[in-house]
Write an enzyme that holds these catalytic residues in place. Structure first.
Site, PDB file in Angstrom:
ATOM      1  N   ASN A 348      53.644  26.961  38.144  1.00  0.00           N
ATOM      2  CA  ASN A 348      54.068  25.570  38.275  1.00  0.00           C
ATOM      3  C   ASN A 348      54.410  25.026  36.895  1.00  0.00           C
ATOM      4  O   ASN A 348      53.632  25.184  35.957  1.00  0.00           O
ATOM      5  CB  ASN A 348      52.944  24.732  38.862  1.00  0.00           C
ATOM      6  CG  ASN A 348      52.330  25.380  40.079  1.00  0.00           C
ATOM      7  OD1 ASN A 348      53.014  25.612  41.059  1.00  0.00           O
ATOM      8  ND2 ASN A 348      51.063  25.727  40.000  1.00  0.00           N
ATOM      9  N   GLU A 381      53.093  34.157  33.161  1.00  0.00           N
ATOM     10  CA  GLU A 381      53.373  32.810  33.702  1.00  0.00           C
ATOM     11  C   GLU A 381      54.096  31.952  32.663  1.00  0.00           C
ATOM     12  O   GLU A 381      54.996  31.187  33.007  1.00  0.00           O
ATOM     13  CB  GLU A 381      52.089  32.124  34.168  1.00  0.00           C
ATOM     14  CG  GLU A 381      51.274  32.903  35.211  1.00  0.00           C
ATOM     15  CD  GLU A 381      52.080  33.402  36.401  1.00  0.00           C
ATOM     16  OE1 GLU A 381      53.130  32.814  36.714  1.00  0.00           O
ATOM     17  OE2 GLU A 381      51.656  34.406  37.023  1.00  0.00           O
TER      18      GLU A 381
HETATM   19  N1  BES Z   1      55.215  33.436  41.105  1.00  0.00           N
HETATM   20  C1  BES Z   1      54.141  34.345  41.125  1.00  0.00           C
HETATM   21  C2  BES Z   1      53.028  33.939  42.065  1.00  0.00           C
HETATM   22  C3  BES Z   1      53.357  34.071  43.526  1.00  0.00           C
HETATM   23  C4  BES Z   1      53.502  35.313  44.072  1.00  0.00           C
HETATM   24  C5  BES Z   1      53.505  32.978  44.331  1.00  0.00           C
HETATM   25  C6  BES Z   1      53.822  35.432  45.413  1.00  0.00           C
HETATM   26  C7  BES Z   1      53.830  33.098  45.665  1.00  0.00           C
HETATM   27  C8  BES Z   1      53.984  34.339  46.218  1.00  0.00           C
HETATM   28  C9  BES Z   1      53.544  34.537  39.733  1.00  0.00           C
HETATM   29  O1  BES Z   1      54.427  34.365  38.691  1.00  0.00           O
HETATM   30  C10 BES Z   1      53.088  35.961  39.690  1.00  0.00           C
HETATM   31  O2  BES Z   1      53.900  36.825  39.676  1.00  0.00           O
HETATM   32  N2  BES Z   1      51.780  36.176  39.705  1.00  0.00           N
HETATM   33  C11 BES Z   1      51.212  37.496  39.727  1.00  0.00           C
HETATM   34  C12 BES Z   1      50.523  37.823  38.440  1.00  0.00           C
HETATM   35  C13 BES Z   1      51.465  38.404  37.443  1.00  0.00           C
HETATM   36  C14 BES Z   1      50.770  38.673  36.136  1.00  0.00           C
HETATM   37  C15 BES Z   1      52.117  39.681  37.916  1.00  0.00           C
HETATM   38  C16 BES Z   1      50.202  37.548  40.847  1.00  0.00           C
HETATM   39  O3  BES Z   1      49.890  36.499  41.390  1.00  0.00           O
HETATM   40  O4  BES Z   1      49.737  38.626  41.158  1.00  0.00           O
HETATM   41 ZN    ZN Z   2      55.776  35.836  38.259  1.00  0.00          ZN
END
Ligand code: BES
Ligand code: ZN
Length: 960
Positions: A348, A381
């Site tokens: 966010n 992020e």
């Molecule tokens: N945008 C994602 C989070 C997300 C994932 C929201 C799927 C809704 C659905 C975030 O940037 C992300 O990729 N988070 C990863 C961690 C990252 C270090 C790979 C996660 O949540 O595993």
């Molecule tokens: Zn991501």
């Protein structure tokens, strides 16, 4: 740079003008709004409006399509929300709110479609919304309104047409449930000092903003958000932008706080966030006055668990500002750790949310792996603050570029913050090899999807796949390496400046990279960036490049795990790629080559019998490599005589390539097994981890057969020197090594030595755990070693050990510690304990909802637990599908976890039956995962039949 600055200055002026207009409109409208409010005495009371769908599913009506029409364009929203953090008389937690959206009409229309899901809208004169014309325009009357539940729209039909170029104000009031469902505006609970605390938080990506307030919920529909939150006096409200006014007011006789936030930048709905909690924070200022804060539960902040995140945020922001050549776009950066959170973290804009384990670090109890997780997640992020948030891909079909990009540059940011860790090397373990594993199946899919192919929330959710993240990261790394890092960074920063506060499609990035190439003398590509990259993103899979060093012949072939698999998906490029090959000859790095055909002669790769070729140097390319047997032999003897001539990541990749080529029956399994022989002298983490993964796969295949014993004996022999080495340098396991990756290797040494029965290992771990059980207040086990020690001790023990582990899990105040225990509890070999543990996953009081599917996954990775977990999931399929099946991207991992051990014909039959039995409801965001599980199981069965004997023979030959 000059050009970029000019644009952003213009943009800033435009934004200010827009903001001023917005403010005036709001003042004008507040008169209307107040009048409306008093008229509408029934405000927020139970308005029961039964959703009616006047059309059938097969209709071609606009409200039956998942994509919004291009008739209207939102400019800004004025959203007020009031979550109630106490249960109401009906036993529910709710929030109430109002939202106005100013939109302009782009094309004449008498229809307004706006997303709205699970919201109970107040009626105004019989309609669910109120429409006003702006700047002297008269709005047409509303004819009818209804909810189109399937497509999650509030449909508003008008008596007359909206006029192109004119602006309107659509106003709604609503009530929603503040459920504990981890979606939209939701509730999280935790205990502090014996007291139950409740907080309200949001998770909008991908399609949940519509569950918090009615909105045009598509990433390309960017707007400015004016957010106001109403909350209890002793709580704090946070949102994307800074609070500019906080006042105490009396509403319905209750003293309450109203926090009004500054208007956001122009942004997508999925990045909106708001949080009400009594959390505290620590803060720092980074350059140019951006305020950086880390928020968490009071106790966590008091214990200093936020410091590590705060310390690394500053260098990471600084790194990305330089890398993107663009200042941090906002005036503040809040990061908050939440007790209930579905994914790992969410970008966010200005208010990044994290699972506690991804943000909080406790030096006393957290392992270095936990620390690494934090620096990589924060880096990922924060990378999105520019790539994804400032410039957003227009639609979810291009998600791979957003997530793949962040997954690549997270290593660069983390490396800047922790320069001694060599963290960039790990991309081959956590992305490249992971992607290789699924991308070698015929059920894989190309990175890029057509816009029309991605529509429903389930289809969108399925885009968050290993392919998007990890293949995306790997091919972008390859691109950056063949363009060279400075050219890549230059094209990137031009792209960001050009599309700032707007949206793009993936080919826009290629265009800007191409321009950077054209402007840089000395960078020569055989084809355009478009042409080269299309082959990697428009066709699934990847090549295995075979080098025959006797002739210099280099050829490529689509690598498939199952050699007889039929590829049904057609590719316009015939599954051929333009492959950039970095390589070395007998230890000397050579000039990069391009393989542009199916096969070609590269004379330089024809070498004499005393020389050897190593291709895919530094594993910069997304392909596997095979050689003629002579070269393989020379590589192997090089590894055994002096392995350090070969870069550490290549040592790991040789292992991974060899095992996978053997699994695909391209090379002999004994050749692959031989690549592990040199490990007896290896001290580095990455090759060991690579070997372990491949060997673990073997363990799983053979753990029910006589091969198991031979495999154990062989590995025991291989790991013994490593175990002894760490014993010596750590004064008999009382300290840990200094080096970051050495600490990882130490963990591998301990866990592998104990599991293969190296003398003295189990005695150590057992005694450590016992000492802790005797005095639960003092846990002397080093945090790095805890996962291994807990698991071993619980596996060797019975109910007493298990119950102790459970008590400690329940008491843990550091999330990272809780995870170690939660996974270790799955290691028990006692069936009734495993079954009871499975039952706990359906009770959020025992296991948080965010942790249920991963807990079942841990149990399924235990040989005794596997069939129990599989039966349990099938028996409760309706529940799991309902709770996790359509929205949660962890669902595909869940399906993978519970089926990953399958390797017998009987298990394959069960899997197929399961697929048939549930064909009607389908598998939501786990559809692909199930297909992959079937394909993997099929391949394993075939492979086992052919290779079990040679494996047994080779392993036995090694033990003499
Ligand atoms: N945008 C994602 C989070 C997300 C994932 C929201 C799927 C809704 C659905 C975030 O940037 C992300 O990729 N988070 C990863 C961690 C990252 C270090 C790979 C996660 O949540 O595993
Ligand atoms: Zn991501």
């Amino acid at each position: 740079m000059g050009k970029g600055y000019y644009i952003s200055k213009q943009m800033a002026t435009a934004a200010m003008v827009l903001a001023a207009i917005a403010l005036l409109t709001i003042i004008a409208l507040s008169v209307v709004y107040n009048r409306e409010k008093s008229k509408n005495a029934a405000k927020f009371t139970n308005v029961t409006t039964s959703p009616v769908s006047p059309t059938s599913k097969t209709s071609n009506e606009p409200w039956d399509k998942y994509r919004l029409p291009d008739t209207l364009s939102p400019q800004y929203y004025n959203v007020t929300l009031w979550p109630r953090l106490v249960m109401n008389a009906d036993g529910m937690y709710i929030f109430t709110g109002s939202s106005g959206v100013m939109f302009t009409c782009a094309k004449k229309t008498d229809l307004i479609l706006i997303h709205s899901n699970k919201l109970n809208l107040t009626l105004f004169e019989g309609h669910h919304a109120k429409l006003t014309g702006l700047n002297g325009v008269t709005a047409p009357e509303i004819k009818t309104t209804w909810f189109q539940t399937e497509t999650q729209y509030l449909v508003i039909r008008l008596e007359g047409k909206l006029k192109p170029g004119k602006s309107y104000w659509l106003y709604t009031e609503f009530r929603g449930e503040l459920a504990d469902d981890l979606e939209g505006f939701y509730r999280s609970e935790y205990m502090e000092d014996g007291e139950k605390k409740i907080i309200a938080i949001t998770q909008m990506q991908a399609t949940y903003a519509r569950k918090a307030f009615p909105c045009f919920d598509e990433p390309g529909m960017k707007a400015v958000f004016y957010i106001t939150l109403i909350h209890d006096l002793e709580t704090t409200a946070l949102s994307n932008s800074q609070a500019f006014k906080k006042e105490n007011v009396i509403i319905n006789g209750t003293a309450i706080t109203r926090t009004i936030f500054e208007p956001t930048k122009k942004m997508s709905t999925y990045l909106v966030a708001f949080i009400i909690s009594d959390f505290t924070h620590i803060k720092a200022q980074v350059n140019k006055g951006v305020s950086v804060r880390i928020w968490a539960r009071k106790k966590a902040i008091e214990d200093g668990q936020g410091h590590y995140a705060l310390n690394i945020t500053q260098p990471i922001l600084e790194f990305f500002e330089k890398y993107y050549n663009t200042s941090y776009p906002l005036s503040k950066s809040d990061q908050i750790a939440l007790p209930d959170f579905n994914s790992g973290a969410m970008e966010n804009w200005g208010l990044v949310t994290y699972r506690e384990t991804a943000l909080l670090y406790d030096p006393q109890t957290s392992a270095n792996g936990n620390k690494q997780r934090i620096v990589t997640v924060v880096s990922h992020e924060l990378a999105h603050m520019w790539f994804g948030n400032l410039v957003t891909l227009k639609w979810w079909n291009d998600l791979w570029l957003n997530e793949g990009f962040a997954s690549y540059v997270e290593y660069l940011g983390a490396d800047y913050a922790e320069p001694t860790w060599n963290i960039k090397d790990q991309i081959i373990l956590y992305d490249l090899q992971r992607a290789f594993a699924v991308d070698s199946l015929t059920s894989s899919h190309p990175l890029s999807r057509k816009e029309e192919e991605v529509n429903t929330p389930s289809e969108i959710s399925e885009m968050f796949s290993t392919i998007s993240y990890s293949k995306g990261a790997a091919v972008l790394k390859m691109l950056s390496e063949f363009l060279t890092e400075p050219v890549f960074a230059k094209g990137l920063s031009n792209y960001l400046n050009h599309f700032a506060f707007g949206s793009s499609v993936y080919s826009d990035l290629w265009d800007h990279l191409q321009k950077a190439v054209d402007q840089t003398p000395g960078v020569k590509l055989p084809y355009s960036v478009h042409d080269i990259m299309n082959r990697w993103i428009l066709q699934m899979g990847y090549p295995v490049v075979t080098i025959d060093t006797r002739t210099g012949n280099v050829s490529q072939k689509h690598f498939l795990l199952e050699k007889e698999a039929v590829v049904e998906r057609k590719s316009e490029f015939n599954y051929e790629w333009f492959v950039p090959i970095k390589w070395m000859k007998t230890g000397q790095e050579q000039d990069q080559l391009w393989l542009l055909q199916k096969s070609a002669i590269h004379k330089l790769m024809k070498v004499s019998k005393s020389e050897w070729v190593l291709a895919n140097l530094h594993v910069s390319g997304y392909f596997r490599v095979n050689y003629d047997i002579g070269n393989w032999e020379r590589l192997l003897s090089q590894l055994e005589s002096d392995h350090q001539v070969i870069p550490v990541v290549n040592r790991a990749q040789i292992l991974d390539d060899a095992f996978n080529l053997a699994r695909a029956s391209i090379i002999n399994i004994t050749l692959a097994l031989r690549t592990t022989k040199y490990l007896i002298n290896e001290r580095e983490y990455i090759p060991w981890e690579s070997a372990l993964r491949n060997l673990n796969y073997f363990f799983q295949l053979f753990d029910r057969s006589e091969v198991y014993g031979a495999l154990q004996a062989y590995l025991k022999k291989q790991v013994k020197p490593l175990f002894e080495h760490f014993g010596t340098i750590s004064s008999n396991w009382t300290t840990v090594p200094k080096g970051h990756t050495d600490q990882f290797t130490q963990i591998i040494a301990l866990s592998l030595a104990c599991s293969t029965g190296v003398e003295g290992c189990r005695e150590l771990t057992k005694s450590w755990f016992k000492r802790w059980m005797q005095n639960p207040h003092i846990n002397a086990i080093h945090p790095n070693l805890r996962s291994t020690v807990y698991c071993d001790a619980i596996a060797a023990g019975g109910a007493e050990e298990w119950n102790f582990g459970w008590q400690m899990f329940k008491k843990a105040t550091v999330a990272a510690e809780a995870v170690k225990l939660r996974s270790a509890l799955a290691c028990t070999k006692v069936p009734w304990l495993l079954n009871r543990y499975l039952e706990y996953t359906m009770n959020p009081e025992k296991i948080r909802k965010q942790d249920a599917t991963s807990t079942i996954g841990y149990i399924a990775s235990n040989i005794i637990g596997q069939p129990l977990a599989w039966d349990f999931v099938r028996a409760n399929w309706d529940y799991f599908f309902k709770v996790y099946g359509t929205g949660s991207f962890t669902f595909s991992r869940f399906i993978g976890d519970i089926t990953s051990r399958f390797c017998t014909p009987f298990e394959l039959i069960q899997l197929k039956r399961f697929q048939q039995d549930n064909a009607e409801t389908g598998f939501g965001s786990g559809t692909q995962a199930l297909q992959q599980a079937i394909e993997k199981t099929t391949a394993k069965i075939k492979w086992l039949a052919e290779n079990k004997e040679p494996v047994l023979q080779w392993l036995t030959s090694q033990s003499v």
